[in-house]
Scaffold this motif. Structure first.
Motif, short mmCIF file in Angstrom:
data_model
loop_
_atom_site.label_atom_id
_atom_site.label_comp_id
_atom_site.label_asym_id
_atom_site.label_seq_id
_atom_site.Cartn_x
_atom_site.Cartn_y
_atom_site.Cartn_z
N ILE A 32 0.84 -1.21 0.00
CA ILE A 32 0.00 0.00 0.00
C ILE A 32 0.88 1.25 0.00
O ILE A 32 0.65 2.19 -0.78
CB ILE A 32 -0.95 -0.01 1.22
N ASP A 86 2.54 1.67 -3.39
CA ASP A 86 1.56 2.13 -4.40
C ASP A 86 1.24 3.61 -4.21
O ASP A 86 1.16 4.37 -5.18
CB ASP A 86 0.25 1.32 -4.29
N ARG A 87 1.08 3.99 -2.94
CA ARG A 87 0.72 5.39 -2.63
C ARG A 87 1.82 6.33 -3.14
O ARG A 87 1.55 7.36 -3.75
CB ARG A 87 0.53 5.51 -1.13
N TYR A 93 1.81 6.16 -7.19
CA TYR A 93 0.70 6.88 -7.81
C TYR A 93 0.76 8.37 -7.48
O TYR A 93 0.40 9.22 -8.32
CB TYR A 93 -0.64 6.28 -7.38
N GLY A 94 1.22 8.70 -6.28
CA GLY A 94 1.36 10.11 -5.91
C GLY A 94 2.33 10.82 -6.84
O GLY A 94 2.11 11.97 -7.25
N ILE A 97 3.03 9.91 -9.97
CA ILE A 97 2.39 10.03 -11.30
C ILE A 97 1.43 11.22 -11.31
O ILE A 97 1.41 12.00 -12.26
CB ILE A 97 1.66 8.72 -11.68
N VAL A 98 0.65 11.37 -10.24
CA VAL A 98 -0.31 12.48 -10.16
C VAL A 98 0.42 13.82 -10.14
O VAL A 98 0.06 14.75 -10.87
CB VAL A 98 -1.21 12.34 -8.90
N LEU A 157 -2.06 15.99 -12.53
CA LEU A 157 -3.38 15.42 -12.79
C LEU A 157 -4.45 15.93 -11.83
O LEU A 157 -5.61 16.05 -12.21
CB LEU A 157 -3.32 13.89 -12.70
N ALA A 158 -4.04 16.24 -10.61
CA ALA A 158 -5.05 16.63 -9.61
C ALA A 158 -5.79 17.88 -10.04
O ALA A 158 -6.99 18.02 -9.80
CB ALA A 158 -4.38 16.86 -8.26
N ASN A 193 -8.67 17.52 -12.97
CA ASN A 193 -9.94 16.83 -12.77
C ASN A 193 -10.92 17.65 -11.92
O ASN A 193 -10.53 18.53 -11.24
CB ASN A 193 -9.68 15.47 -12.11
N ILE A 228 -7.87 3.52 -1.61
CA ILE A 228 -6.86 3.46 -0.55
C ILE A 228 -5.58 4.20 -0.93
O ILE A 228 -4.93 4.81 -0.08
CB ILE A 228 -6.49 1.97 -0.24
N VAL A 229 -5.23 4.17 -2.22
CA VAL A 229 -3.94 4.75 -2.60
C VAL A 229 -4.01 5.78 -3.74
O VAL A 229 -3.00 6.37 -4.09
CB VAL A 229 -2.92 3.65 -3.00
N GLN A 272 -7.12 9.82 -2.74
CA GLN A 272 -6.73 10.91 -1.84
C GLN A 272 -6.03 12.07 -2.57
O GLN A 272 -5.92 13.16 -2.04
CB GLN A 272 -5.81 10.38 -0.74
N PHE A 273 -5.55 11.78 -3.80
CA PHE A 273 -4.84 12.81 -4.55
C PHE A 273 -5.79 13.71 -5.35
O PHE A 273 -5.36 14.64 -6.01
CB PHE A 273 -3.81 12.18 -5.49
N PHE A 274 -7.08 13.36 -5.35
CA PHE A 274 -8.02 14.09 -6.19
C PHE A 274 -9.15 14.71 -5.37
O PHE A 274 -9.44 14.27 -4.27
CB PHE A 274 -8.63 13.14 -7.24
N PHE A 304 -10.55 8.08 -10.92
CA PHE A 304 -9.48 8.18 -9.92
C PHE A 304 -8.93 6.80 -9.57
O PHE A 304 -8.55 6.54 -8.43
CB PHE A 304 -10.00 8.85 -8.65
N ARG A 311 -6.27 4.34 -14.46
CA ARG A 311 -5.99 5.69 -14.97
C ARG A 311 -4.53 6.03 -14.71
O ARG A 311 -3.84 6.59 -15.58
CB ARG A 311 -6.92 6.68 -14.28
N MET A 312 -4.05 5.68 -13.52
CA MET A 312 -2.65 5.96 -13.18
C MET A 312 -1.71 5.19 -14.13
O MET A 312 -0.70 5.70 -14.58
CB MET A 312 -2.35 5.54 -11.73
#
Lengths: 61, 269
Positions: free
Chosen positions: A41, A44-45, A48-49, A51-52, A57-58, A61, B103-104, B107-109, B167, B171-172
């Motif tokens: 987890i 992944d966090r 993905y963080g 990548i965003v 990306l944030a 959207n 979960i991962v 939270q970024f959106f 989200f 997509r990532m």
């Protein structure tokens, strides 16, 4: 409670019929426990963080 | 003649039997589970996560000595169901079975989550890993990943790529693919993977990252083309499909997990 639940799920590792059914579906039975799951987890966090953030990306959207 | 102690005993005994004597209470408290455990699945019935939850939970029941009840709570890109569990009493009777999204990724959106996935939920076990495939419609005319990338570069912004959940981890994965391969691709959000598959089959959608169970038969029948698996190794169910690493794109390796989580304060024992 958590211990009992984890133990019950991890006993499925030796369930050959279940393993076969899941593999035929195209999935992989894992039953990775809490410590390793938490690590996945967190990884992944971070991934993905990044990548965003890099794709901005944030705000799109 | 009865002593006052005997009299008191005879008076109180029926009361104790009605409300349950202390030893019985003590036994109930240790006999977990003594009622069904709710497993909240944050998508609709019939989706891949739902099937995985039902298969795993049913198989674990004999080992636990208790029952699981699957409850589907779709909505908000899986946020709704995850939030419900995060705010549930930490009594061992409410679990979440989810993909990574709430979960991962969520939270970024915006809008902000109404729970903290790091603080409010604790991981138990990953039930299954779901290998992901890069799928295209046959009439697109590409048969390899390199051809796909070349097509996308030649036609910037024209390829339509389905993503389940705006989200979500797919997509990532697409954003990572676009960046590492230098492609401009249009993402098309879908609430349901089933609808996206219908659109792929009817030439209304060009490509998508998908897990195997809902498309295995279509791939075997040649109705959809799998260009590669993102799994670290080849997948036993479709062994002829190369991995991204084999095709020179190791940065695209990933797999989706489906796992059980509980409210953080759920006791260990």
């Amino acid at each position: 409670m958590i211990g009992k639940l984890v133990q019950a799920f991890q006993k499925l590792k030796s369930d050959r019929a279940l393993n076969q059914r899941v593999t035929e579906m195209g999935s992989e039975l894992s039953l990775t426990g809490p410590v390793e799951f938490e690590k996945i987890i967190n990884d992944d966090r971070r991934r993905y963080g990044k990548i965003v953030a890099e794709g901005n990306l944030a705000t799109q959207n | 003649m009865r002593s006052p102690r005997t009299f008191l005993y005879l008076m109180l005994m029926p009361l104790a039997l009605c409300f349950g004597a202390a030893p019985t209470h003590a036994q109930d408290a240790t006999a977990y589970p003594n009622r069904p455990i709710r497993v909240i699945v944050p998508v609709g019935a019939g989706a891949g996560i739902d099937t995985a939850a039902r298969v795993t939970a049913a198989a674990a029941e004999p080992h636990l000595g208790g029952k699981f009840v699957i409850e589907n709570k779709p909505g908000g890109s899986q946020r709704l169901g995850a939030s419900m569990v995060a705010k549930s009493p930490p009594d061992g009777y409410t679990l979440l079975f989810t993909s990574p999204s709430p979960i991962v990724v969520s939270q970024f959106f915006s809008p902000p989550l109404d729970f903290d996935p790091e603080q409010d939920l604790r991981p138990l076990v990953i039930g299954m890993f779901q290998p992901v495939l890069l799928i295209v419609r046959p009439n697109l005319g590409v048969k390899t990943v390199d051809e796909f990338v070349a097509y996308a570069k030649k036609n910037p912004g024209k390829l339509s790529f389905g993503v389940q959940g705006l989200f979500g981890e797919m997509r990532m994965t697409l954003e990572n693919f676009k960046k590492t391969a230098g492609m401009d691709i249009t993402h098309v959000p879908y609430n349901s993977g089933a609808q996206a598959i219908v659109d792929l089959l009817s030439d209304r959608l060009d490509a998508m990252f998908l897990v195997i169970p809902p498309i295995k038969q279509h791939v075997q029948d040649g109705k959809l083309i799998a260009l590669a698996t993102l799994n670290a190794t080849r997948v036993e169910a479709l062994p002829n499909i190369s991995t991204m690493t084999e095709l020179g794109r190791p940065e695209m390796t990933s797999a989706v997990w489906f796992g059980f989580l509980a409210p953080t304060k759920t006791p260990d024992a």
